[in-house]
Motif scaffolding. Structure first.
Motif, PDB file in Angstrom:
ATOM      1  N   PHE A  11      30.468  45.028  39.470  1.00  0.00           N
ATOM      2  CA  PHE A  11      32.156  44.521  39.484  1.00  0.00           C
ATOM      3  C   PHE A  11      32.714  45.027  38.290  1.00  0.00           C
ATOM      4  O   PHE A  11      33.802  45.433  38.049  1.00  0.00           O
ATOM      5  N   ALA A  15      36.218  46.917  37.473  1.00  0.00           N
ATOM      6  CA  ALA A  15      37.402  46.363  36.850  1.00  0.00           C
ATOM      7  C   ALA A  15      37.734  46.810  35.316  1.00  0.00           C
ATOM      8  O   ALA A  15      38.822  46.430  34.785  1.00  0.00           O
ATOM      9  N   GLY A  17      35.810  47.058  32.752  1.00  0.00           N
ATOM     10  CA  GLY A  17      35.369  45.972  31.515  1.00  0.00           C
ATOM     11  C   GLY A  17      35.415  44.368  31.890  1.00  0.00           C
ATOM     12  O   GLY A  17      36.138  44.167  32.805  1.00  0.00           O
ATOM     13  N   GLY A  18      34.943  43.688  31.071  1.00  0.00           N
ATOM     14  CA  GLY A  18      35.121  42.252  31.281  1.00  0.00           C
ATOM     15  C   GLY A  18      34.192  41.688  32.375  1.00  0.00           C
ATOM     16  O   GLY A  18      34.812  41.406  33.406  1.00  0.00           O
ATOM     17  N   SER A  19      33.055  41.430  32.433  1.00  0.00           N
ATOM     18  CA  SER A  19      32.007  41.123  33.685  1.00  0.00           C
ATOM     19  C   SER A  19      32.507  39.334  33.520  1.00  0.00           C
ATOM     20  O   SER A  19      32.733  38.875  32.307  1.00  0.00           O
ATOM     21  N   MET A  68      36.324  38.090  44.717  1.00  0.00           N
ATOM     22  CA  MET A  68      35.511  39.104  43.988  1.00  0.00           C
ATOM     23  C   MET A  68      34.798  40.182  44.810  1.00  0.00           C
ATOM     24  O   MET A  68      34.733  41.285  44.548  1.00  0.00           O
ATOM     25  N   PHE A 137      46.159  48.393  39.261  1.00  0.00           N
ATOM     26  CA  PHE A 137      45.592  48.679  40.414  1.00  0.00           C
ATOM     27  C   PHE A 137      44.965  47.337  41.236  1.00  0.00           C
ATOM     28  O   PHE A 137      44.710  46.375  40.818  1.00  0.00           O
ATOM     29  N   ARG A 138      44.769  47.516  42.789  1.00  0.00           N
ATOM     30  CA  ARG A 138      44.033  46.622  43.445  1.00  0.00           C
ATOM     31  C   ARG A 138      43.684  47.192  44.590  1.00  0.00           C
ATOM     32  O   ARG A 138      44.104  48.264  45.214  1.00  0.00           O
TER      33      ARG A 138
ATOM     34  N   SER B 323      42.017  41.893  33.009  1.00  0.00           N
ATOM     35  CA  SER B 323      40.925  42.520  34.007  1.00  0.00           C
ATOM     36  C   SER B 323      40.934  41.501  35.438  1.00  0.00           C
ATOM     37  O   SER B 323      41.141  40.502  35.260  1.00  0.00           O
ATOM     38  N   PRO B 324      40.711  42.026  36.694  1.00  0.00           N
ATOM     39  CA  PRO B 324      40.690  41.307  37.704  1.00  0.00           C
ATOM     40  C   PRO B 324      39.559  40.067  37.621  1.00  0.00           C
ATOM     41  O   PRO B 324      39.827  38.861  38.087  1.00  0.00           O
ATOM     42  N   ALA B 325      38.374  40.342  36.856  1.00  0.00           N
ATOM     43  CA  ALA B 325      37.620  39.312  36.707  1.00  0.00           C
ATOM     44  C   ALA B 325      37.956  38.168  35.816  1.00  0.00           C
ATOM     45  O   ALA B 325      38.028  37.183  36.420  1.00  0.00           O
ATOM     46  N   HIS B 326      38.796  38.538  35.006  1.00  0.00           N
ATOM     47  CA  HIS B 326      39.214  37.528  33.909  1.00  0.00           C
ATOM     48  C   HIS B 326      40.334  36.725  34.782  1.00  0.00           C
ATOM     49  O   HIS B 326      40.395  35.433  34.777  1.00  0.00           O
ATOM     50  N   ALA B 328      40.407  36.137  38.089  1.00  0.00           N
ATOM     51  CA  ALA B 328      39.779  35.368  39.057  1.00  0.00           C
ATOM     52  C   ALA B 328      39.284  33.940  38.569  1.00  0.00           C
ATOM     53  O   ALA B 328      39.567  32.925  39.041  1.00  0.00           O
ATOM     54  N   PHE B 329      38.472  34.214  37.237  1.00  0.00           N
ATOM     55  CA  PHE B 329      37.946  33.064  36.991  1.00  0.00           C
ATOM     56  C   PHE B 329      38.735  32.341  36.244  1.00  0.00           C
ATOM     57  O   PHE B 329      38.843  30.871  36.199  1.00  0.00           O
TER      58      PHE B 329
END
Lengths: 175, 538
Positions: A11, A15, A17-19, A68, A137-138, B323-326, B328-329
């Motif tokens: 992922f 995205a 960066g930023g796991s 996710m 984006f999405r 970011s999308p991860a950010h 979502a969390f």
């Protein structure tokens, strides 16, 4: 615990960066700390309230997981939306059932592209002096074929209410 | 791209941080020479507390401005609401967006901040009974805020700032707009300083011993968030102002939006803190309620201060900034740290009301206390309606819409508009109205004018707002965009129509709008009438 499970390795690249792993760790530690201190200070009734909150709160975990999962798909198609006063320019097409990356940016002022049926809602941001801004984006997986009208949902000027002023601005999903 | 902004951030942060640091040092070493003159106080017949008389004129001046701006915002609300309804479609597009900008600023900034400043002075001088230190500074704050707000109003009404409350660049207003906002913010900063200096002096003069009353504690949490919010505001308004004068070539809109919402949403948390403080204070004043568990309530206020910036990120869910991860969390987990605080109050405030009323002897069955509550007391009824409006209409919907998945089909639709009318109007504004019914008699020793109108005012305003907010959220679910002049797309090249049920929703909305506007207007009449009232409280 749940937040740790949510972090998927593929992922992070998608995205940009930023796991999620770091957030999950921080959150778990913070929860343990605050929860531990809180519960030790509480009476029986307050503990019941806390458990009640925890049950409600746990409802968010599966939904975060679902989101996710969608965002970590590898897109097969890309559709680019470029907004400018007062029109949307669309390049590319989507196909039913195929993960599609929808990119959006603007060239003059802030716009926002909204297609409720497809779950597209992206701010289109401009760059420096009339250039295209950072791509937003999405990833979506369209379920139904058709031609969808993009509506602008961010105030962009006098004619914002009537964007698009010509027939462009159609998002096509092929069967 | 962000080079200018980043250097400007330092430009703004440097002096502000220096001022903040110096004022902290000054507060630490400040030794008052003048000890409160007993002749400057009177004893309030309602609370039995000491009330500082010279603070009264300041509270009065701030209240005047608050009510005038509420009236201005109400006029704009009429124009905006009845343009949105396609059947009436009152204003042309340019005037609609101008009215919408003015409505947002007048209500969300001016009415609320003016009232909050009055409320700050009120709690510290009339609830605690301290003397208002630094009265001259408080008047300077008033002057700055007055000048700033007038400049903003003139700039917007003359059509030089049709850029909405959010004012996202590259939409540029005339430089006077940013001047006005900045001067107003400096005034508000001074008012916060007066609050803290007054509190420091009160501690030193042993007026406050032990911990603060819960209401004042909540106000202090609100003032603390105000300081954070003002710093964020300076960080993006200051460079934007330089940009509007042509000194900067570009503003990075991504960074602007990021910092704007650290300001924009935190400012709503100030309202929340002060609104909840009002609920506690009105409960104590009207039915003698006491908080259920003070420690829990105080913890909740601390949670607001600590986590509000994190919770603000739900405004950026359609942005590329994070970011999308950010996303979502954040919206799945961190947002709930601030939500938890609201949920604590949501249980604690009604429970404290129930206990107080049961202690009065209304113990039969489950709901006798509710039936025999003083519903004809406008302060009490407004406060209860505000709890319902904030919690059940604005709060719960805010938490659900704030999650990533729901947000993507709700962001920038009428769902949002409905949600924040639930929180800010049915919640905060109504709570401030309820507080007004005690502030004017206690601080100014004036009776409330038109008492029979006052009894029904909350019942017009509260249910009216709740009705249209819920309906807005319902038809917003069909994808009706916010900030939109014409949802029939009559002048667009394409044709598009929403689900026909939307038109029924608009009729219900119109009923709610009418009720709310009449209720708001009657409040302005009552409030200004009370300020002009010669009748004194015995």
């Amino acid at each position: 615990m749940f937040s740790l499970l949510c972090a998927s390795p593929g992922f992070a690249e998608e995205a940009g960066g930023g796991s999620g792993l770091g957030y999950g760790l921080v959150f778990s530690i913070a929860t343990l700390f605050i929860g531990g201190v809180g519960v030790s200070q509480m009476k029986y009734r307050d503990k019941t309230i806390l458990i009640f909150f925890a049950i409600i709160g746990s409802g968010t975990y599966p939904s975060v997981n679902a989101y996710m999962a969608n965002m970590s798909l590898i897109p097969k198609n890309t559709v680019t939306i470029t907004a400018s006063r007062y029109n949307f320019e669309v390049q590319g097409e989507a196909k039913v059932g195929e993960p599609t990356k929808v990119m959006a940016a603007a060239t003059d002022v802030t716009h926002a592209a909204f297609i409720k049926e497809l779950g597209v809602n992206l701010a289109c941001l401009p760059g420096k002096g009339g250039t295209k801004g950072r791509d937003n984006f999405r990833i979506i997986v369209p379920q139904q074929a058709g031609t969808y009208k993009i509506k602008c949902v961010e105030y962009c000027g006098e004619l914002h209410g009537n964007m698009s002023v010509d027939m462009a601005g159609e998002f096509v999903v092929k069967p | 791209m962000g080079g200018y902004v980043e250097s400007a951030v330092w430009l703004a942060y440097g002096p502000m941080a220096l001022v903040f640091f110096l004022s902290l040092v000054a507060a630490f070493y400040y030794k008052p020479k003048w000890v409160g003159d007993p002749s400057e106080f009177r004893v309030c017949s309602i609370t039995g507390m000491k009330v500082h008389i010279p603070a009264g004129s300041l509270i009065k001046a701030n209240l005047w401005m608050a009510f005038l701006f509420l009236a201005l915002g109400g006029v704009m609300a009429f124009g905006v609401a009845f343009t949105r309804w396609p059947v009436v479609h009152l204003l042309p597009d340019t005037l609609f967006y101008r009215a919408l900008t003015m409505h947002g600023l007048a209500m969300l900034v001016f009415w609320i901040v003016w009232f909050e400043v009055a409320l700050m002075y009120f709690t510290i001088t009339s609830i605690i009974g301290a003397r208002l230190a630094a009265i001259r500074t408080a008047w300077i704050a008033f002057g700055l805020m007055l000048g700033g707000s007038l400049v903003v109003v003139l700039t917007v009404l003359t059509g030089n700032a049709d850029i909405m409350f959010t004012s996202y660049p590259p939409l540029m207003a005339h430089q006077w707009y940013y001047w006005g906002i900045l001067v107003f913010a400096v005034g508000a900063f001074f008012a916060c300083a007066v609050y803290y200096v007054t509190m420091a002096v009160a501690f030193r003069e042993k007026v406050i011993t032990g911990s603060l009353p819960l209401g004042v504690y909540g106000m202090s949490a609100g003032v603390t968030i105000t300081l954070l919010t003002l710093f964020h505001g300076a960080v993006f308004y200051f460079p934007t102002w330089l940009w509007s004068m042509g000194l900067f070539q570009n503003i990075d809109v991504v960074i602007y939006r990021l910092i704007f919402w650290a300001f924009g949403h935190s400012s709503q948390q100030i309202n929340v803190c002060m609104m909840i403080a009002c609920w506690y204070m009105v409960g104590t004043l009207s039915i003698g309620s006491k908080p259920l568990n003070e420690k829990l309530c105080r913890t909740a206020y601390v949670l607001y201060i600590l986590f509000i910036c994190i919770a603000s990120e739900h405004h950026l869910l359609v942005d590329p900034a994070i970011s999308p991860a950010h996303k979502a969390f954040n919206t799945g987990y961190f947002m709930h740290m601030a939500v938890l605080a609201s949920m604590i109050h949501a249980l604690a405030v009604p429970a404290s009301y129930e206990i107080a009323l049961r202690k009065k002897g209304y113990t039969q069955g489950l709901f006798e206390w509710l039936k025999k509550a003083p519903w004809s007391n406008p302060a009490f009824s407004a406060s209860c309606l505000s709890i319902v409006g904030f919690g059940w209409v604005g709060g719960i919907t805010g938490v659900t819409f704030g999650t990533e998945q729901l947000n993507i089909i709700s962001h920038n639709t009428w769902r949002m508009t409905g949600h924040f009318h639930g929180t800010v109007v049915a919640g905060t504004s109504l709570a401030f109205m309820s507080m007004t019914y005690y502030m004017i008699p206690i601080a100014l020793k004036k009776e409330i004018a038109f008492p029979s109108l006052a009894k029904i005012q909350p019942w017009l305003f509260g249910p009216g707002v709740i009705l249209f907010a819920v309906t807005m959220m319902f038809i917003g679910g069909f994808g009706i965009p916010r900030r939109h002049w014409d949802i029939t797309f009559s002048e667009a090249a394409f044709s598009f129509s929403f689900n026909p049920i939307v038109s029924v929703g608009f009729i219900i909305c119109a009923i709610g709008w009418t009720m709310a506007i009449i209720g708001g207007l009657s409040f302005v009449v009552i409030a200004i009438g009370s300020l002009l009232n010669d009748k004194e409280v015995e």
